[in-house]
Design an enzyme around this catalytic site. Structure first.
Site, PDB file in Angstrom:
ATOM      1  CB  SER A   1       4.066  -1.102  -3.565  1.00  0.00           C
ATOM      2  OG  SER A   1       3.404  -0.740  -4.708  1.00  0.00           O
ATOM      3  CE  LYS A   2       0.616  -1.650  -8.281  1.00  0.00           C
ATOM      4  NZ  LYS A   2      -0.404  -2.898  -8.417  1.00  0.00           N
TER       5      LYS A   2
ATOM      6  CB  VAL B   1       5.719   4.596  -1.751  1.00  0.00           C
ATOM      7  CG1 VAL B   1       5.124   3.662  -0.830  1.00  0.00           C
ATOM      8  CG2 VAL B   1       6.750   5.333  -0.685  1.00  0.00           C
ATOM      9  CE1 TYR B   2       0.574   1.796  -7.978  1.00  0.00           C
ATOM     10  CE2 TYR B   2       1.934   2.690  -9.744  1.00  0.00           C
ATOM     11  CZ  TYR B   2       0.890   1.853  -9.174  1.00  0.00           C
ATOM     12  OH  TYR B   2       0.066   1.210 -10.249  1.00  0.00           O
ATOM     13  CB  SER B   3       7.480   2.439  -8.842  1.00  0.00           C
ATOM     14  OG  SER B   3       8.345   3.534  -8.014  1.00  0.00           O
TER      15      SER B   3
END
Ligand SMILES: NC(=O)c1ccc[n+]([C@@H]2O[C@H](COP(=O)([O-])OP(=O)(O)OC[C@H]3O[C@@H](n4cnc5c(N)ncnc54)[C@H](OP(=O)(O)O)[C@@H]3O)[C@@H](O)[C@H]2O)c1
Length: 252
Positions: free
Chosen positions: A160-161, A156-158
């Site tokens: 989002s970026k 999810v983090y990657s």
């Protein structure tokens, strides 16, 4: 960098936001430091900005609270006026969160927090502040090396970026006619509080990451701050819509 530019750095109360604020100040910019509640951290950044000869103002901003952006923009306008200015030259969208876990462990709340902060917050803050950006201004969005290489439990983090990088390219096209450059900077693992401070405090994590990095170690926050300042400088005035990775060559 020309003296007397005004830069706003979100999440500048600690970590990479603080190092970007200090690096920009060392090159002559006045800095608007934002924080979402850590006034003491923001004041410490302001002290460091002043220690390198800069001027600092501190404003509160939670980038996940888009309903506050209108009043924040007006408070920023008041601050610019106090400095005898009406325009912002540099916007560094640094504030961000990482919540890490394997596919089955990610909750809807985790997903919404990460996307709501990193993507929704970055997008709508930029939308709110775009009218204040000077002709020839710059926007620098903080991404991650994880959009190029993969690491388990970071989906999810990657993602989002990756969205932040896509926004950056499109906004470079939209804001280009005003001379505004929009780029993203993609740090690799850097020794801050991020991810529970693992990249700074956990010897095993640091050793493992060092072994995966061409330059053989984890990054220091000042190395990312200096890269932000370099990207904001006139030396890179013809660079827009780019992703600049600052990772020492992570997972090549
Ligand atoms: N360190 C790394 O290895 C690394 C690598 C790649 C990318 N990054 C990115 O670099 C940026 C800065 O990270 P860091 O390493 O400095 O991590 P950090 O020490 O955890 O700092 C994160 C900053 O973002 C702020 N923030 C989070 N959610 C916010 C919100 N809703 N509103 C306003 N501020 C908010 C935090 O505020 P609080 O202090 O109030 O929590 C803090 O100032 C992030 O975008 C991160 O994703 C970091």
């Amino acid at each position: 960098m020309a003296i007397d530019r005004i830069a706003l750095v979100t999440g500048a109360n600690r970590g990479l936001g603080r190092s970007a604020a200090v690096a920009l100040a060392a090159r002559g910019a006045r800095i608007v430091i934002t924080h979402r509640g850590d006034a003491a951290g923001a004041d410490k950044t302001a002290e460091q900005v002043r220690a390198v000869g800069g001027k600092a103002a501190v404003l509160r901003l939670d980038i996940s609270d888009v309903s506050s952006f209108a009043s924040f923009t007006s408070a920023l306008g008041d601050q610019l006026e106090r400095w005898g200015a009406s325009r912002l030259d540099i916007l560094v969208n640094n504030a961000g969160v990482g919540i890490f876990g394997p596919l089955e462990a990610v909750t809807i709340d985790d997903f919404d927090t990460v996307m709501g902060t990193n993507v929704r917050g970055t997008f709508f803050l930029t939308q709110s502040l775009a009218p204040l950006l000077a002709q020839g201004g710059r926007v620098i969005n903080v991404s991650t090396s994880l959009t190029r290489h993969t690491s388990p439990a970071t989906s999810v983090y990657s993602a989002s970026k990756a969205a932040v990088e896509a926004l950056s390219r499109t906004l470079a096209a939209e804001l280009g006619p005003r001379g505004i450059r929009v780029n993203s900077i993609a740090p690799g693992p850097t020794a801050t509080d991020f991810n529970g401070g693992a990249m700074r405090d956990d010897a095993e994590t640091r050793r493992g990451l060092a072994g995966q990095t061409a330059l053989g170690r984890v990054g220091e926050p000042e190395e990312v701050g200096d890269a932000v300042a370099a990207l904001a400088s006139d030396d890179l005035r013809w660079v827009t819509a780019q992703r600049v990775e600052v990772s020492g060559g992570a997972l090549l």
